[in-house]
Scaffold this motif. Structure first.
Motif, PDB file in Angstrom:
ATOM      1  N   GLY A   1      41.641  43.362  58.955  1.00 22.74           N
ATOM      2  CA  GLY A   1      42.801  43.207  58.082  1.00 22.74           C
ATOM      3  C   GLY A   1      42.607  43.788  56.704  1.00 22.74           C
ATOM      4  N   GLY A   2      41.405  44.282  56.408  1.00 23.91           N
ATOM      5  CA  GLY A   2      41.119  44.844  55.089  1.00 23.91           C
ATOM      6  C   GLY A   2      39.813  44.285  54.533  1.00 23.91           C
ATOM      7  N   ILE A   3      39.754  44.110  53.235  1.00 27.95           N
ATOM      8  CA  ILE A   3      38.556  43.585  52.579  1.00 27.95           C
ATOM      9  C   ILE A   3      38.898  42.266  51.893  1.00 27.95           C
ATOM     10  N   TRP A   4      38.059  41.260  52.134  1.00 24.15           N
ATOM     11  CA  TRP A   4      38.203  39.988  51.441  1.00 24.15           C
ATOM     12  C   TRP A   4      37.182  39.904  50.310  1.00 24.15           C
ATOM     13  N   SER A   5      37.606  39.347  49.208  1.00 21.15           N
ATOM     14  CA  SER A   5      36.702  39.048  48.095  1.00 21.15           C
ATOM     15  C   SER A   5      36.502  37.538  48.072  1.00 21.15           C
ATOM     16  N   ILE A   6      35.240  37.128  48.061  1.00 15.21           N
ATOM     17  CA  ILE A   6      34.916  35.701  48.182  1.00 15.21           C
ATOM     18  C   ILE A   6      34.111  35.255  46.962  1.00 15.21           C
ATOM     19  N   SER A   7      34.554  34.175  46.348  1.00 19.87           N
ATOM     20  CA  SER A   7      33.846  33.597  45.208  1.00 19.87           C
ATOM     21  C   SER A   7      33.474  32.156  45.553  1.00 19.87           C
ATOM     22  N   ILE A   8      32.183  31.838  45.395  1.00 18.63           N
ATOM     23  CA  ILE A   8      31.683  30.496  45.696  1.00 18.63           C
ATOM     24  C   ILE A   8      31.225  29.824  44.406  1.00 18.63           C
ATOM     25  N   SER A   9      31.747  28.647  44.124  1.00 17.03           N
ATOM     26  CA  SER A   9      31.216  27.786  43.067  1.00 17.03           C
ATOM     27  C   SER A   9      30.488  26.660  43.785  1.00 17.03           C
ATOM     28  N   TRP A  10      29.160  26.794  43.881  1.00 20.14           N
ATOM     29  CA  TRP A  10      28.382  25.949  44.785  1.00 20.14           C
ATOM     30  C   TRP A  10      28.565  24.464  44.455  1.00 20.14           C
ATOM     31  N   GLY A  11      28.821  23.703  45.499  1.00 21.75           N
ATOM     32  CA  GLY A  11      29.002  22.268  45.353  1.00 21.75           C
ATOM     33  C   GLY A  11      30.391  21.867  44.921  1.00 21.75           C
ATOM     34  N   TYR A  12      31.306  22.856  44.825  1.00 19.28           N
ATOM     35  CA  TYR A  12      32.653  22.520  44.350  1.00 19.28           C
ATOM     36  C   TYR A  12      33.750  23.220  45.145  1.00 19.28           C
ATOM     37  N   THR A  13      33.824  24.538  45.079  1.00 21.08           N
ATOM     38  CA  THR A  13      34.974  25.240  45.659  1.00 21.08           C
ATOM     39  C   THR A  13      34.629  26.653  46.090  1.00 21.08           C
ATOM     40  N   ILE A  14      35.469  27.201  46.981  1.00 23.07           N
ATOM     41  CA  ILE A  14      35.389  28.598  47.404  1.00 23.07           C
ATOM     42  C   ILE A  14      36.791  29.191  47.349  1.00 23.07           C
ATOM     43  N   GLN A  15      36.882  30.449  46.914  1.00 27.09           N
ATOM     44  CA  GLN A  15      38.147  31.177  46.890  1.00 27.09           C
ATOM     45  C   GLN A  15      38.006  32.426  47.766  1.00 27.09           C
ATOM     46  N   ILE A  16      39.026  32.700  48.581  1.00 27.17           N
ATOM     47  CA  ILE A  16      39.080  33.946  49.358  1.00 27.17           C
ATOM     48  C   ILE A  16      40.338  34.709  48.959  1.00 27.17           C
ATOM     49  N   TYR A  17      40.123  35.938  48.503  1.00 29.75           N
ATOM     50  CA  TYR A  17      41.237  36.825  48.130  1.00 29.75           C
ATOM     51  C   TYR A  17      41.441  37.865  49.232  1.00 29.75           C
ATOM     52  N   ASN A  18      42.699  38.254  49.415  1.00 32.26           N
ATOM     53  CA  ASN A  18      43.041  39.193  50.480  1.00 32.26           C
ATOM     54  C   ASN A  18      43.006  40.640  50.004  1.00 32.26           C
ATOM     55  N   SER A  19      42.134  40.920  49.029  1.00 36.42           N
ATOM     56  CA  SER A  19      42.015  42.273  48.479  1.00 36.42           C
ATOM     57  C   SER A  19      40.651  42.411  47.815  1.00 36.42           C
TER      58      SER A  19
END
Length: 493
Positions: free
Chosen positions: A351-369
């Motif tokens: 589907g393309g490239i995902w950008s992933i940001s991890i804040s360990w012990g709290y949250t993860i974000q996945i972007y569709n670009s």
């Protein structure tokens, strides 16, 4: 000329002899006087030198009453390079917590989160004796009642005078083997292992004043960029505390027109020429709304404190603030140094490239670009300023939440944290549906198939922060059946 021509009784040889005798007498007197002055000067110099080395250390310049331009302390400031004493640990720290009988009843829950019975030392300082009919909780810091604080003049807040004296009063308690005095409010949450990590970087025999600014520019402009904000907490080394103990009461009179206790302490510290050492892990949290954007992009520094949690939305959705803190501390206890540390990775799929940001012990974000690391490290603005509830300015860059669902991240929050081994942790993050973006039209959004993300990470050595701190990276190990497995590792390896 004949003898008859001279004046009777005049002998020129006798006059000449008298003149010579008079001149010699004058020279003798002058020489003797000079010798006398030289002897007096030498004796005076000897006395002064003797007094300088063996007498009292008298200063030859005027000074303020009660302030210490004389910075002689009760222990040496210089450090022997060959010193082999133990590194700073929790037992070397004394906490001074500003509280009151009015606020303690509903804020003591914060101190219970971090206070360690028989390990931490310090006191909650109250304005008066607590209710004698109530039992003081054993899992909270012991209390002391502030003394002599009502005699000082003030312009706005009398309680600020009392809290400003906690530094000096804590010093006068005289606890042994103290290296640091750490101040905070009764609604400040300390992450004490990380606090120790930060203080280990600094020489406790020197004068240090360590803390952080406000997040809102308006607060720093109103008070000072050079000031450590008290709710976020700050640390004062023993030699500086020794001087403040002698000078603080005089400073309170000079700076009576200041608003807060932290501003009074900063002003007094500045009289000794000591500047703020800014550590980004002390968080005043002078923001309104949700702190999510801040905590999801924590700097490469240990998480030391959180403040103003009563004024913020719960850190985790569908949780109370108390439940949120318990969840965060569950992960913190597993790997203190890694808590909230951000790592970034990318995943290329059909589907393309995902950008992933991890804040360990709290949250993860996945972007569709594809987002560059500088973008992912910039906080999403989920908050407003403290005083005016405006969109800024802040002391850091922010990025807005995009109205386009395709550009909004899908968000995951910590579900559980386990110890995989003595050297590795495993944390699980679950998708938060209510915060997921609406359907991304015109583009296939396979992110929605990811329900859970497992993150494997080596336990972080706290000494990494004493070197050249680096943000870590991550890599996708596998993705199937709605689960994604991610490994955290050093960048470039």
């Amino acid at each position: 000329m004949s003898a008859q021509g001279r004046e009777p009784g005049h002998n020129p040889f006798k006059s000449f002899k008298l003149s010579i005798f008079s001149d010699k007498l004058s020279d003798i007197i002058a020489t003797s006087f000079k010798a006398f002055l030289i002897i007096i000067f030498i004796l005076t110099s000897v006395v002064l030198v003797f007094h300088s080395f063996f007498g009292s250390q008298t200063r030859w310049w005027p000074r303020y009453p009660d302030t210490l331009l004389n910075t002689t302390t009760t222990r040496p400031v210089c450090v022997d390079p060959s010193r082999t004493e133990n590194p700073t640990n929790l037992s070397h720290i004394v906490f001074g917590i500003g509280g009151s009988t009015e606020t303690w009843s509903h804020r003591q829950k914060y101190s219970r989160l971090w206070w360690r019975v028989n390990s931490t030392r310090g006191f909650v300082w109250l304005d008066e004796q607590p209710d004698p009919n109530s039992t003081w909780p054993e899992n909270s810091p012991p209390y002391k009642v502030s003394s002599d604080w009502t005699k000082f003049r003030f312009s706005s807040s009398q309680s600020a005078v009392r809290i400003a004296r906690i530094v000096s009063e804590s010093f006068r308690v005289g606890l042994p083997d103290v290296r640091w005095f750490v101040m905070g409010d009764d609604d400040t949450v300390f992450f004490v292992d990380n606090l120790v990590t930060v203080l280990q970087k600094y020489d406790h025999e020197k004068m240090y004043y360590i803390g952080g600014n406000s997040e809102s520019v308006e607060q720093n402009v109103l008070h000072s960029y050079g000031m450590a904000f008290g709710g976020g907490g700050f640390a004062i080394s023993y030699p500086l505390a020794a001087e403040l103990a002698k000078a603080m009461d005089g400073c309170l009179d000079r700076y009576y027109n200041f608003y807060g206790s932290d501003q009074r302490i900063w002003a007094c510290v500045s009289e000794f020429g000591v500047s703020l050492t800014n550590e980004p892990g002390f968080h005043q949290m002078d923001v309104r709304g949700s702190a999510y954007g801040l905590l999801a992009t924590h700097p490469a520094a240990p998480l030391v404190t959180l403040h103003h949690l009563d004024h913020l939305e719960p850190l985790f959705p569908n949780h109370t603030q108390d439940e949120s803190l318990n969840t965060l501390i569950q992960a913190y206890q597993l790997d203190p140094a890694r808590t909230l540390q951000q790592s970034v990775c990318y995943y290329k799929n059909w589907g393309g490239i995902w950008s992933i940001s991890i804040s360990w012990g709290y949250t993860i974000q996945i972007y569709n670009s594809f987002l560059l690391p500088p973008d992912l490290q910039t906080p999403i603005q989920t908050f407003k300023t403290w005083r005016s509830w405006a969109n800024g300015p802040f002391t850091f860059n922010t990025r807005p939440i995009s109205p386009d669902p395709c550009e909004q991240p899908i968000i995951y929050f910590l579900d559980w944290a386990h110890e995989a081994s003595k050297r590795e942790s495993l944390t699980s993050y679950k998708k938060f549906g209510a915060e997921s973006p609406k359907e991304c039209k015109g583009k296939v959004d396979y992110r929605r198939t990811v329900e859970k993300i497992l993150v494997s990470a080596p336990k972080m050595d706290s000494q990494e922060f004493a070197k050249a701190p680096r943000r870590q990276c991550c890599e996708i190990e596998n993705f199937q059946y709605g689960k994604m497995k991610v490994n955290v590792k050093s960048c470039g390896l």
